[in-house]
Design an enzyme around this catalytic site. Structure first.
Site, mmCIF file in Angstrom:
data_model
loop_
_atom_site.group_PDB
_atom_site.id
_atom_site.type_symbol
_atom_site.label_atom_id
_atom_site.label_comp_id
_atom_site.label_asym_id
_atom_site.label_seq_id
_atom_site.Cartn_x
_atom_site.Cartn_y
_atom_site.Cartn_z
ATOM 1 N N LYS A 88 -7.254 1.790 -2.398
ATOM 2 C CA LYS A 88 -7.241 1.037 -1.325
ATOM 3 C C LYS A 88 -7.502 2.438 -0.472
ATOM 4 C CE LYS A 88 -5.017 -1.432 1.811
ATOM 5 N NZ LYS A 88 -4.498 -3.012 2.593
ATOM 6 N N THR A 121 0.822 -1.194 0.032
ATOM 7 C CA THR A 121 0.295 -0.072 0.302
ATOM 8 C C THR A 121 1.111 1.717 -0.332
ATOM 9 O OG1 THR A 121 -2.206 -0.911 1.283
ATOM 10 C CG2 THR A 121 -2.000 1.479 1.370
ATOM 11 N N LYS A 178 1.356 5.264 8.303
ATOM 12 C CA LYS A 178 1.040 5.412 6.250
ATOM 13 C C LYS A 178 0.182 5.514 5.459
ATOM 14 C CE LYS A 178 2.678 1.898 5.287
ATOM 15 N NZ LYS A 178 1.282 0.547 3.382
HETATM 16 P P1 NAP Z 1 5.502 -6.383 7.118
HETATM 17 O O1 NAP Z 1 6.011 -7.717 7.767
HETATM 18 O O2 NAP Z 1 6.646 -5.424 7.639
HETATM 19 O O3 NAP Z 1 6.891 -6.980 5.915
HETATM 20 C C1 NAP Z 1 7.160 -5.604 4.967
HETATM 21 C C2 NAP Z 1 8.277 -6.357 3.776
HETATM 22 O O4 NAP Z 1 8.974 -5.944 3.396
HETATM 23 C C3 NAP Z 1 9.606 -6.747 4.745
HETATM 24 O O5 NAP Z 1 9.483 -7.944 3.476
HETATM 25 C C4 NAP Z 1 10.439 -5.909 4.419
HETATM 26 O O6 NAP Z 1 11.902 -6.998 4.384
HETATM 27 C C5 NAP Z 1 10.587 -5.113 3.268
HETATM 28 N N1 NAP Z 1 10.895 -3.678 3.008
HETATM 29 C C6 NAP Z 1 10.365 -3.090 3.489
HETATM 30 N N2 NAP Z 1 11.289 -1.804 2.874
HETATM 31 C C7 NAP Z 1 12.195 -2.713 2.400
HETATM 32 C C8 NAP Z 1 13.415 -2.338 1.355
HETATM 33 N N3 NAP Z 1 13.613 -0.945 1.463
HETATM 34 N N4 NAP Z 1 14.211 -3.097 0.654
HETATM 35 C C9 NAP Z 1 13.405 -4.564 0.690
HETATM 36 N N5 NAP Z 1 12.461 -4.790 1.499
HETATM 37 C C10 NAP Z 1 11.697 -3.977 1.852
HETATM 38 O O7 NAP Z 1 4.332 -5.597 6.862
HETATM 39 P P2 NAP Z 1 3.630 -6.244 6.242
HETATM 40 O O8 NAP Z 1 2.337 -6.900 7.030
HETATM 41 O O9 NAP Z 1 4.046 -8.007 4.972
HETATM 42 O O10 NAP Z 1 2.674 -5.591 4.631
HETATM 43 C C11 NAP Z 1 3.745 -5.535 3.686
HETATM 44 C C12 NAP Z 1 2.541 -4.611 2.723
HETATM 45 O O11 NAP Z 1 1.333 -4.825 3.094
HETATM 46 C C13 NAP Z 1 3.089 -2.808 3.400
HETATM 47 O O12 NAP Z 1 2.524 -1.911 2.445
HETATM 48 C C14 NAP Z 1 1.273 -2.720 4.298
HETATM 49 O O13 NAP Z 1 0.421 -1.323 4.397
HETATM 50 C C15 NAP Z 1 0.208 -3.565 3.307
HETATM 51 N N6 NAP Z 1 -0.840 -4.654 3.628
HETATM 52 C C16 NAP Z 1 -0.610 -5.237 5.487
HETATM 53 C C17 NAP Z 1 -1.905 -5.844 5.348
HETATM 54 C C18 NAP Z 1 -1.563 -6.458 6.405
HETATM 55 O O14 NAP Z 1 -2.863 -7.202 7.243
HETATM 56 N N7 NAP Z 1 -0.275 -7.310 7.306
HETATM 57 C C19 NAP Z 1 -3.171 -5.677 4.637
HETATM 58 C C20 NAP Z 1 -3.087 -4.969 3.683
HETATM 59 C C21 NAP Z 1 -2.298 -4.396 2.865
HETATM 60 P P3 NAP Z 1 12.551 -7.058 5.919
HETATM 61 O O15 NAP Z 1 12.134 -8.800 6.393
HETATM 62 O O16 NAP Z 1 13.768 -7.010 6.039
HETATM 63 O O17 NAP Z 1 11.736 -6.215 6.384
#
Ligand code: NAP
Length: 294
Positions: free
Chosen positions: A176, A99, A244
């Site tokens: 979104k 997102t 965010k």
């Molecule tokens: P998360 O568990 O915090 O994972 C974030 C991922 O992004 C990790 O794999 C992290 O790598 C990677 N990352 C972050 N910055 C990076 C960079 N500069 N270079 C390379 N890799 C990077 O987050 P998440 O919950 O999976 O969410 C991911 C996305 O989906 C976000 O945009 C969020 O808003 C969206 N989303 C989340 C949900 C939910 O329920 N969680 C639902 C819908 C949408 P590392 O492992 O090395 O930190």
């Protein structure tokens, strides 16, 4: 299909797992390499950089965090533009499930098209980690129909509701934002209703079970209300990610031509979420937003 998948976080890992289980050939990349291991056990190959992950492939999916992170995995030092094929048919397709800002999305799509001949599909998801694990996500797509049709077989491995919102890049991210406005305000309503019910001395388990079946019923009330009562704030969707997303919402409102438009509930939610993140609750689930009032 032969694809790369970048970002094995709470969402990306189960989404990539469902692609593998559906029979797609997946190369995974994660900045912290240990998180690739469960996917390798399922049959994926792990790459050390985004550039390496896309070598020889014609599509990558991305699920990282914010606009600047998507920019880094695409255009950064070891970004995909240094590994992807830049000629031949069909054109390379970038599908971004993170997102991020609709404005940044438009810019990334233009750069990819003009400088690298690639197509871009913004495809943010909703449905949380449970939806990601069960393959029942909702996907909102913006971008050329050709990119959408190419991505569809992989999207079907992860989602049960797939909508091409519009052909302009950014349309998916704008949809979104609207989703997140409803999520944030519903969550605020849930937290506040439960806190008030407790203050009034009610058995809130009974109240929740009664009112979720009536006009007040919502996903938030049904799922987050009981978790507030149980003191369970384990992250599925981190509060700092909601901050965010409300930031992207605020940026989009700033870009509206009508400078007098008023969205008071959005500003209220944004203020509370910002205070809660500042107070240290950013890595807890979103319903931790009202902990600051306890
Ligand atoms: P998360 O568990 O915090 O994972 C974030 C991922 O992004 C990790 O794999 C992290 O790598 C990677 N990352 C972050 N910055 C990076 C960079 N500069 N270079 C390379 N890799 C990077 O987050 P998440 O919950 O999976 O969410 C991911 C996305 O989906 C976000 O945009 C969020 O808003 C969206 N989303 C989340 C949900 C939910 O329920 N969680 C639902 C819908 C949408 P590392 O492992 O090395 O930190």
């Amino acid at each position: 299909m032969e694809i790369a998948f970048l970002g094995m976080g709470l969402m990306g890992a189960p989404m990539a797992a469902n692609c593998i289980k559906a029979g797609h050939d997946v190369v995974v990349y994660n900045r912290t390499p240990e998180k690739n291991e469960p996917l390798v056990k399922l049959g994926a190959r792990a790459a050390a950089t985004p550039a390496e992950a896309v070598r020889g492939r014609r599509m990558t999916l991305i699920c990282v965090e914010a606009s600047e992170d998507v920019e880094q995995v695409i255009f950064g030092e070891n970004g995909i533009v240094h590994g992807m094929p830049q000629s031949g048919e069909p054109p390379f397709v970038v599908v971004d499930h993170s997102t991020i800002s609709p404005i940044a999305t438009e810019e990334f799509a233009k750069r990819l098209k003009n400088d690298f001949g690639a197509l871009y599909l913004d495809a943010p998801v909703s449905g949380g980690t449970v939806g990601a694990q069960q393959g029942t996500l909702t996907v909102m797509c913006g971008g050329p129909l050709e990119a959408f049709e190419r991505a569809r077989p992989v999207l079907e491995a992860m989602a049960t509701s797939i909508t091409h919102i519009g052909t302009r890049n950014g349309d998916g991210q704008k949809a979104k934002i609207i989703n997140q406005v409803v999520v944030a305000i519903n969550c605020l309503a849930t937290d506040e209703a439960v806190r008030l019910g407790q203050a009034l001395g009610l058995d809130m388990d009974k109240v929740l079970s009664a009112i979720t079946k009536g006009a007040a019923g919502s996903w938030s009330l049904q799922n987050l209300g009981p978790r507030w009562l149980a003191g369970d704030f384990e992250p599925g969707f981190r509060l700092r990610h909601l901050l965010k997303d409300l930031g992207y919402c605020s940026e989009s409102i700033d870009h509206l031509e009508d400078k007098n438009a008023e969205y008071p509930a959005i500003w209220l939610a944004l203020g509370i979420v910002a205070r809660a993140v500042q107070a240290g609750y950013g890595d807890e689930n979103i319903h931790a937003m009202e902990k600051i009032f306890e």
